[in-house]
Design an enzyme around this catalytic site. Structure first.
Site, PDB file in Angstrom:
ATOM      1  N   LYS A  55       0.863  -1.181   0.000  1.00 58.33           N
ATOM      2  CA  LYS A  55       0.000   0.000   0.000  1.00 58.33           C
ATOM      3  C   LYS A  55       0.899   1.230   0.000  1.00 58.33           C
ATOM      4  CE  LYS A  55      -3.542   2.516   2.423  1.00 58.33           C
ATOM      5  NZ  LYS A  55      -4.634   2.472   3.377  1.00 58.33           N
TER       6      LYS A  55
ATOM      7  N   LYS B 196      -2.060  -1.432  -3.983  1.00 60.60           N
ATOM      8  CA  LYS B 196      -2.954  -0.278  -3.923  1.00 60.60           C
ATOM      9  C   LYS B 196      -2.138   1.002  -4.005  1.00 60.60           C
ATOM     10  CE  LYS B 196      -6.089   1.906  -0.751  1.00 60.60           C
ATOM     11  NZ  LYS B 196      -6.524   2.017   0.613  1.00 60.60           N
TER      12      LYS B 196
HETATM   13  C1  PBG Z   1      -7.487   3.550   5.421  1.00 56.80           C
HETATM   14  C2  PBG Z   1      -7.727   3.331   3.997  1.00 56.80           C
HETATM   15  C3  PBG Z   1      -7.518   4.253   2.964  1.00 56.80           C
HETATM   16  C4  PBG Z   1      -8.018   3.666   1.823  1.00 56.80           C
HETATM   17  C5  PBG Z   1      -8.481   2.389   2.166  1.00 56.80           C
HETATM   18  N1  PBG Z   1      -8.275   2.192   3.521  1.00 56.80           N
HETATM   19  C6  PBG Z   1      -7.012   5.638   2.965  1.00 56.80           C
HETATM   20  C7  PBG Z   1      -5.684   5.930   3.475  1.00 56.80           C
HETATM   21  O1  PBG Z   1      -4.837   5.058   3.669  1.00 56.80           O
HETATM   22  O2  PBG Z   1      -5.460   7.112   3.729  1.00 56.80           O
HETATM   23  C8  PBG Z   1      -8.047   4.351   0.477  1.00 56.80           C
HETATM   24  C9  PBG Z   1      -9.075   3.881  -0.463  1.00 56.80           C
HETATM   25  C10 PBG Z   1      -9.338   4.754  -1.625  1.00 56.80           C
HETATM   26  O3  PBG Z   1      -8.738   5.815  -1.867  1.00 56.80           O
HETATM   27  O4  PBG Z   1     -10.242   4.357  -2.358  1.00 56.80           O
HETATM   28  N2  PBG Z   1      -6.416   2.953   6.006  1.00 56.80           N
END
Ligand code: PBG
Length: 322
Positions: A194, A247
């Site tokens: 991520k 992601k």
């Molecule tokens: C939270 C989380 C996020 C997303 C999924 N879980 C945001 C972040 O890490 O700030 C992002 C999903 C998206 O942008 O569609 N931990």
């Protein structure tokens, strides 16, 4: 003789016959935002077509998704500011918003997979995924909180808990907690690679969960790194992840492919909020064909090696594919 690749493109039937990659609704997961109340659907400015839904409306939408062949939904709760604190204590409440949403979904639609997000940010008054101690995110203080959160979600009926926090060791901590509670069938869908991405902007607007100070670069990965994703992959595999996610999606197709080549686990891709918003915004200007660009995005994620795709366009795609 001249080689003519175009020969296989001459008719729709030939193109269908030799098509290498297929996206089906069964491979899709629809992320949804849930809020308190009844009969409520609060629009999200940057995500046309999505709203913060009260539990009753959430169940209706999920039923629609299931009817179109979508395999699962991923839930994100909108927590009132009054309930937020530095340790995200509201996250493990048995009767919390998320837990009630999971129970309602499993009661109404037992066959539909429910994926829950494990991270502090929707519950944290600091807007971070871990606990802030003396201005730093404390990894090991955060792990037991994540484990408790995952347990609470699993007890409510979640099929897959999905840690998105990027703390080191969290997959192992969550697996141990689930196993100790005899929740051995609850899977862990790890947000493995991520990235600290700016494409999450619209999501943070939806949840009002942007960091109150600083950014997430000390825990989410540097967008410049691919080799490092393989270290995360090895750790998550060893700690017991059931699938590994990359992601965001389209900007990281190379990482999806890398995972496909290095693991036997299913690979998931998250076509994130900013990717969805870009398509919607361009389509509203008449600059892009939303339907066509959505399907092209999803097939590209699949071609790169994703088995599972999380997309805000899942309902639209399932309708188009149906
Ligand atoms: C939270 C989380 C996020 C997303 C999924 N879980 C945001 C972040 O890490 O700030 C992002 C999903 C998206 O942008 O569609 N931990």
């Amino acid at each position: 003789m001249q080689v003519r690749p175009r020969r296989l493109r001459t008719s729709a039937a030939l193109r269908a016959l030799v098509r290498e990659t297929q996206v089906t609704p069964a491979h899709l997961v629809l992320p949804m935002f849930v809020r308190e109340g009844e009969g409520e659907a609060t629009p999200i400015g940057s995500m046309p077509g999505h709203a913060r839904l009260s539990v009753d409306r959430l169940v209706e939408r999920a039923a629609e998704a299931q009817g179109l062949g979508i395999s699962g939904v991923a839930l994100f709760p909108v927590i009132d500011d009054a309930e937020k604190d530095p340790r995200g204590s509201a996250s493990a409440k048995p009767d919390g918003l998320l837990q009630r949403a999971v129970r309602a979904l499993k009661r109404a639609l037992p066959e539909l997979l429910v994926v829950t997000d494990v991270a502090l940010d929707p519950y944290s008054s600091d807007g971070h995924d871990g606990v802030l101690v003396d201005g730093r995110i404390d990894n090991d203080e955060t792990l037991p909180i994540l484990a408790e959160m995952a347990l609470s979600q699993a007890r409510a009926g979640a099929d897959v808990v999905a840690p998105s926090d990027m703390m080191d060791g969290r997959v192992g901590a969550i697996r141990s907690a689930l196993d100790a509670a005899e929740l051995t069938d609850v899977a862990i869908g790890s947000y493995c690679a991520k990235y600290a991405s700016s494409f999450y902007g619209p999501f943070r607007e939806a949840l009002d969960s942007a960091p109150r100070a600083g950014d997430k670069k000390t825990y989410q990965m540097d967008p410049a790194n691919a080799r490092e994703a393989l270290r995360e992959l090895a750790l998550d595999e060893a700690e017991g992840a059931d699938w590994v996610m990359v992601k965001p999606g389209l900007p990281y197709l190379d990482v999806i492919r890398l995972f496909r080549e290095h693991t036997r686990l299913p690979v998931a891709a998250y076509h994130v909020s900013g990717e969805y918003s870009m398509l919607k915004a361009a389509a509203e200007h008449g600059w892009l064909d939303y339907d066509a660009c959505l399907l092209e995005s999803l097939v590209s994620l699949k071609r790169a090696g994703a088995d599972v795709i999380f997309s805000y366009g899942a309902l639209d795609a399932a309708r188009l594919l149906g």
